[in-house]
Design an enzyme around this catalytic site. Structure first.
Site: not given
Length: 493
Positions: A330, A426
């Site tokens: 991310c 994630h």
């Protein structure tokens, strides 16, 4: 309702254990936390962003997580500023002062409506408080503790952490600072994280019950169960496997960014045999790792600047020049690129930033946050990986570089260039077979034999953890007394 004498007393863990217990007992049960401040978040199937603890508790309760279970989520950004998320979607950014004085009155009816909807759908609601209900400077505007107990007409179990010391003073002091109608809701006391012989505590428990007039329902021994932590406050308490001499074959260094988010991404690596995981904040801590991970962050550009201020960027670049693995997740993925463009000042001051240039990608920050559960096929294989996205940036590859994933919706995710991997996913390491393959690749690069132990699925491991937590709680707490307090009939399984 589980309330605590302070933060990090184990409220989330005990609430998770209760959710699994009531589910095992045949009740339809749901978790609830009116207002959560956390950088570890969870994405519901409908794309709503809630606190990770409530997502985990819903899973323990065997129900789908919804935004009613955590209607208000605060995600700290910088300079006393937080993103306010209402029912899973970005609402606005606000300072702590403005939130308390301007938004709390709006937030309270939102939370009350959510808990009432849950009460119409479920047999049992396990509410979780935040911090302490007795913070005098915050109490009048506190919508996470006693106001929710009143709204739900909930009995309260007060939890104290004996591991940090001063347990009797913390319990008595908390009760003394409650109003009469608040104190009347406290029907039981639980002492958590106990290590040692319970017999040595018995005299104190008798005194505590006599002094407060409230029964001690149980003393819960310290629980080493692999259930995801709620927020970065737990980083200092987590038992990270720290490499010492030759104790671990693979040394993984995770850069502990100031605004680190969703650090639970790293948890599965700690379960891998021979893998040591440590969090690094200074160049002195960096050492000579085999793998470097740049995790997620709430403020990518600010944390990239911090990386440069601490000279950790030089450590990461030197590591990469040695052809050692670097992984960005991310915000960490965005940092690995060539440029981070912020034309609308989404990330702060609107200044663009040069990335580490380890991947040929450019990220442009946009106002619309992407929150979604996703799956995709790893490029060049038939491996299907699952995860979730929570990010503001749009990232494009600027040169020849393979994507990491081919997504189910036709998009691609991430980039892989030799030993550098970046992804928006994630939870990528929670794909346990993929993680084992990755670890074996690292081992092979060091001339070590691959691991041959069987890999359990993430679902199997989580189910085991929830059941262990419930059994641990049941053995330590007087469940018959708890059921009488709640006015429920207990059916023995």
């Amino acid at each position: 309702m589980i309330q605590g004498t302070s933060s990090d007393v184990g409220k989330s863990m005990l609430a998770t254990a209760l959710c699994r217990h009531f589910s095992n007992a045949g009740f339809r049960v749901a978790p609830f936390k009116s207002q959560n401040m956390a950088l570890n978040s969870f994405v519901t199937t409908s794309g709503g962003e809630i606190g990770r603890a409530q997502g985990v508790q819903a899973e323990a309760a065997r129900v789908d997580a919804t935004t009613d279970m955590n209607p208000i989520l605060l995600k700290p950004k910088h300079d006393m500023m937080s993103e306010i998320i209402v029912h899973g979607k970005h609402h606005l950014d606000m300072t702590a002062r403005d939130y308390r004085h301007k938004f709390v009155d709006e937030a309270l009816p939102i939370a009350e409506a959510a808990i009432h909807r849950l009460q119409e759908q479920y047999d049992v609601i396990v509410l979780e408080g935040a911090g302490s209900p007795a913070e005098i400077n915050l109490k009048a505007r506190d919508i996470a503790n006693m106001k929710m107990a009143h709204a739900a007409d909930a009995d309260v179990l007060l939890v104290a952490d004996i591991d940090r010391g001063g347990v009797f003073a913390s319990i008595v002091g908390t009760l003394a600072l409650l109003d009469d109608d608040e104190r009347a809701r406290v029907k039981g006391i639980i002492i958590n994280k106990f290590r040692g012989m319970k017999e040595l505590l018995d005299d104190g428990l008798v005194w505590l019950e006599d002094y407060t007039g409230i029964p001690v329902l149980g003393v819960v021994p310290y629980m080493n169960v692999q259930i995801e932590a709620e927020d970065s406050l737990a980083l200092s308490a987590l038992r990270f496997k720290k490499p010492k001499r030759d104790e671990f074959a693979i040394d993984v260094a995770v850069i502990q960014l100031p605004r680190i988010s969703n650090f639970t991404d790293i948890d599965p690596l700690m379960d891998e045999p021979g893998v040591g995981v440590r969090f690094v904040k200074t160049t002195a801590d960096f050492g000579k790792p085999d793998v470097v991970i740049l995790p997620g962050t709430k403020s990518t550009i600010d944390d990239l600047r911090w990386l440069r201020e601490t000279d950790l960027d030089a450590c990461v670049l030197q590591h990469a020049r040695q052809s050692k693995p670097v992984i960005g997740i991310c915000g960490g993925y965005q940092m690995l690129g060539e440029q981070l463009l912020d034309p609308h000042a989404i990330e702060g001051d609107g200044r663009d930033e040069l990335g580490l240039a380890l991947l040929p990608i450019t990220t442009t920050f946009v106002g619309e946050k992407r929150t979604v559960q996703m799956s995709g096929t790893r490029y060049g294989t038939e491996d299907i990986l699952t995860g979730y996205e929570i990010h503001l940036g749009r990232t494009e590859r600027t040169a020849d570089c393979a994507p990491f994933l081919l997504l189910d919706n036709g998009r691609t995710d991430g980039a892989v260039c030799e030993h550098v991997l970046g992804t928006y996913f994630h939870g990528i390491f929670h794909n346990r077979a993929f993680t084992r393959e990755l670890v074996n690749t690292w081992r092979t690069q060091k001339g070590l034999a691959p691991l041959s132990e069987e890999v359990q699925s993430e679902k199997e491991l989580r189910e085991q953890a929830y059941n262990i937590a419930a059994e641990h709680f049941e053995q330590a707490v007087d469940m018959d007394k708890l059921y009488r307090i709640m006015g429920l009939e207990r059916v023995m399984q």
